[in-house]
Write a protein that holds these residues in place. Sequence first.
Motif, PDB file in Angstrom:
ATOM      1  N   LEU A 231       9.246  -5.680   1.137  1.00 37.40           N
ATOM      2  CA  LEU A 231       8.827  -4.344   0.393  1.00 37.40           C
ATOM      3  C   LEU A 231       9.701  -5.071  -1.370  1.00 37.40           C
ATOM      4  O   LEU A 231      11.237  -5.544  -1.873  1.00 37.40           O
ATOM      5  CB  LEU A 231       9.886  -3.172   0.830  1.00 37.40           C
ATOM      6  CG  LEU A 231       9.579  -2.042   0.276  1.00 37.40           C
ATOM      7  CD1 LEU A 231       8.343  -1.204  -0.872  1.00 37.40           C
ATOM      8  CD2 LEU A 231      10.253  -1.304   1.111  1.00 37.40           C
TER       9      LEU A 231
ATOM     10  N   CYS B 146       5.921  -2.014  -2.938  1.00 35.40           N
ATOM     11  CA  CYS B 146       5.299  -2.829  -1.921  1.00 35.40           C
ATOM     12  C   CYS B 146       5.228  -3.479  -1.219  1.00 35.40           C
ATOM     13  O   CYS B 146       6.050  -4.419  -1.814  1.00 35.40           O
ATOM     14  CB  CYS B 146       3.571  -2.496  -2.332  1.00 35.40           C
ATOM     15  SG  CYS B 146       3.734  -3.720  -3.638  1.00 35.40           S
ATOM     16  N   SER B 147       5.120  -3.746  -0.122  1.00 35.30           N
ATOM     17  CA  SER B 147       4.616  -5.301   0.667  1.00 35.30           C
ATOM     18  C   SER B 147       3.230  -5.336   0.945  1.00 35.30           C
ATOM     19  O   SER B 147       2.280  -4.723   0.866  1.00 35.30           O
ATOM     20  CB  SER B 147       5.317  -4.406   2.375  1.00 35.30           C
ATOM     21  OG  SER B 147       4.475  -4.273   3.338  1.00 35.30           O
TER      22      SER B 147
ATOM     23  N   ALA C  44       3.970  -0.732  -8.698  1.00 29.61           N
ATOM     24  CA  ALA C  44       4.281   0.251  -7.399  1.00 29.61           C
ATOM     25  C   ALA C  44       5.618  -0.606  -6.137  1.00 29.61           C
ATOM     26  O   ALA C  44       5.016  -1.615  -6.749  1.00 29.61           O
ATOM     27  CB  ALA C  44       3.462   0.103  -6.377  1.00 29.61           C
TER      28      ALA C  44
ATOM     29  N   GLN D  35      -2.413   2.604   1.389  1.00 27.62           N
ATOM     30  CA  GLN D  35      -2.706   1.558   1.919  1.00 27.62           C
ATOM     31  C   GLN D  35      -4.181   0.724   1.011  1.00 27.62           C
ATOM     32  O   GLN D  35      -4.931   1.401   0.780  1.00 27.62           O
ATOM     33  CB  GLN D  35      -2.961   0.829   3.218  1.00 27.62           C
ATOM     34  CG  GLN D  35      -2.632   0.264   3.654  1.00 27.62           C
ATOM     35  CD  GLN D  35      -2.911   0.044   5.058  1.00 27.62           C
ATOM     36  OE1 GLN D  35      -1.791  -0.160   6.443  1.00 27.62           O
ATOM     37  NE2 GLN D  35      -3.533   0.074   6.388  1.00 27.62           N
TER      38      GLN D  35
ATOM     39  N   THR E  37       4.785   5.131  -6.338  1.00 22.57           N
ATOM     40  CA  THR E  37       4.259   4.269  -7.451  1.00 22.57           C
ATOM     41  C   THR E  37       4.762   4.563  -8.792  1.00 22.57           C
ATOM     42  O   THR E  37       5.250   5.603  -8.883  1.00 22.57           O
ATOM     43  CB  THR E  37       2.580   4.793  -7.252  1.00 22.57           C
ATOM     44  OG1 THR E  37       2.206   4.765  -5.939  1.00 22.57           O
ATOM     45  CG2 THR E  37       2.482   5.082  -8.394  1.00 22.57           C
TER      46      THR E  37
ATOM     47  N   TRP F 189       5.350   4.274   4.229  1.00 25.14           N
ATOM     48  CA  TRP F 189       3.635   3.927   2.913  1.00 25.14           C
ATOM     49  C   TRP F 189       3.260   5.044   2.610  1.00 25.14           C
ATOM     50  O   TRP F 189       2.412   6.546   3.925  1.00 25.14           O
ATOM     51  CB  TRP F 189       2.889   2.678   3.082  1.00 25.14           C
ATOM     52  CG  TRP F 189       2.387   2.246   4.650  1.00 25.14           C
ATOM     53  CD1 TRP F 189       3.003   2.192   5.958  1.00 25.14           C
ATOM     54  CD2 TRP F 189       0.630   3.408   4.462  1.00 25.14           C
ATOM     55  NE1 TRP F 189       1.774   2.743   7.039  1.00 25.14           N
ATOM     56  CE2 TRP F 189       0.293   2.921   6.210  1.00 25.14           C
ATOM     57  CE3 TRP F 189       0.311   3.702   3.519  1.00 25.14           C
ATOM     58  CZ2 TRP F 189      -0.739   3.377   6.302  1.00 25.14           C
ATOM     59  CZ3 TRP F 189      -1.149   4.005   4.498  1.00 25.14           C
ATOM     60  CH2 TRP F 189      -1.549   3.926   5.922  1.00 25.14           C
TER      61      TRP F 189
ATOM     62  N   VAL G 127      -2.278  -3.849   1.394  1.00 25.52           N
ATOM     63  CA  VAL G 127      -0.652  -3.411   0.339  1.00 25.52           C
ATOM     64  C   VAL G 127      -0.390  -2.294   0.708  1.00 25.52           C
ATOM     65  O   VAL G 127      -1.914  -1.719   0.866  1.00 25.52           O
ATOM     66  CB  VAL G 127      -1.635  -3.525  -0.956  1.00 25.52           C
ATOM     67  CG1 VAL G 127      -0.194  -3.386  -2.306  1.00 25.52           C
ATOM     68  CG2 VAL G 127      -1.960  -5.155  -2.034  1.00 25.52           C
ATOM     69  N   ARG G 128       0.227  -2.279   1.325  1.00 29.05           N
ATOM     70  CA  ARG G 128       1.749  -0.890   1.306  1.00 29.05           C
ATOM     71  C   ARG G 128       1.941  -0.706   0.439  1.00 29.05           C
ATOM     72  O   ARG G 128       3.557  -1.041   0.027  1.00 29.05           O
ATOM     73  CB  ARG G 128       2.076  -1.643   2.227  1.00 29.05           C
ATOM     74  CG  ARG G 128       0.820  -1.167   3.949  1.00 29.05           C
ATOM     75  CD  ARG G 128       1.073  -0.628   5.573  1.00 29.05           C
ATOM     76  NE  ARG G 128       0.501  -0.664   6.545  1.00 29.05           N
ATOM     77  CZ  ARG G 128       0.982  -0.345   7.504  1.00 29.05           C
ATOM     78  NH1 ARG G 128       2.181  -0.793   8.273  1.00 29.05           N
ATOM     79  NH2 ARG G 128       0.231  -0.298   8.460  1.00 29.05           N
ATOM     80  N   VAL G 129       1.980   0.285  -0.553  1.00 27.06           N
ATOM     81  CA  VAL G 129       2.953   1.288  -1.322  1.00 27.06           C
ATOM     82  C   VAL G 129       3.216   2.118  -0.975  1.00 27.06           C
ATOM     83  O   VAL G 129       2.757   3.284  -0.428  1.00 27.06           O
ATOM     84  CB  VAL G 129       0.948   1.615  -2.449  1.00 27.06           C
ATOM     85  CG1 VAL G 129       2.385   2.903  -4.334  1.00 27.06           C
ATOM     86  CG2 VAL G 129       1.035   0.833  -3.163  1.00 27.06           C
ATOM     87  N   TYR G 130       4.951   2.058  -1.448  1.00 27.73           N
ATOM     88  CA  TYR G 130       5.302   2.622  -0.916  1.00 27.73           C
ATOM     89  C   TYR G 130       6.097   3.614  -1.704  1.00 27.73           C
ATOM     90  O   TYR G 130       6.346   5.592  -1.787  1.00 27.73           O
ATOM     91  CB  TYR G 130       7.115   2.076  -0.574  1.00 27.73           C
ATOM     92  CG  TYR G 130       6.817   1.099   1.213  1.00 27.73           C
ATOM     93  CD1 TYR G 130       7.274   2.349   2.156  1.00 27.73           C
ATOM     94  CD2 TYR G 130       6.152   0.520   1.201  1.00 27.73           C
ATOM     95  CE1 TYR G 130       6.514   1.344   3.509  1.00 27.73           C
ATOM     96  CE2 TYR G 130       5.871   0.285   1.979  1.00 27.73           C
ATOM     97  CZ  TYR G 130       6.399   0.417   3.720  1.00 27.73           C
ATOM     98  OH  TYR G 130       5.706  -0.684   4.181  1.00 27.73           O
TER      99      TYR G 130
END
Length: 235
Positions: free
Chosen positions: A22, A8-9, A6, A77, A96, A74, A91-94
């Motif tokens: 990110l 992510c940040s 993914a 999360q 997948t 995002w 973890v923030r997924v922007y």
Amino acid sequence: MRLVVARCSVDYTGRLTAHLPLAPRLLIVKADGSVLIHSDGGSYKPLNWMSPPCTLRTTTRSAEEAADDPEGAWIEQWDVLHDKSGDRLRVRVYETLEDTSHELGIDPGLQKDGIEAHLQVLLAENIETLGDGWSLVRREYGTAIGPVDILARDADGAAVAIEIKRRGEIDGVEQLTRYLELLNRDPLLAPVRGIFAAQAIKPQARVLAGDRGIDCVTLDYDALRGIDDVASRLF
């Protein structure tokens, strides 16, 4: 095991604070609860991680909800909270890119080739590699402080105590010295000499062994297994 690729940040807070901006990454969630974040480099070491015991909570949002958020779009999360220390991994997924899960079951563990137990068995089965006329008395010959790996007799019938290590270091020589002291108290065995055998022996261990009257032997694991053709070697 869950594997997620993914964009992510990542933020870690607790005993230390760390931030990963990110970028595309591999997220791993293991059955034991641990969470690891990997990049496409850095060998086996993760960029960040949370070890068990920990609790993972996820929050998901629709694309419309994400678009309206001024903090960023995002869509998922992960909040991973360590149950003892209170450290938090967020973890923030922007986006997948891949999300799969696999049931791996119980792992049998790493079985190393050439460990001391294997060397002991092989040398006991091929005790004649130490000299013509040698014979095995017993593996794991007991003493008051533990068993010596091999007790053998040389061509003259004299007792020989053999301690085997994968890597021969000073501690192994000291261990064999203690065994020899006890074995030489037995009038049925004495005098007992010692052999320190290993696949590689450090120079300091050789010096100490020589000072104690102990012989050193370097073991060739492949030759003991019979898969190394010594006669065809150039060196």
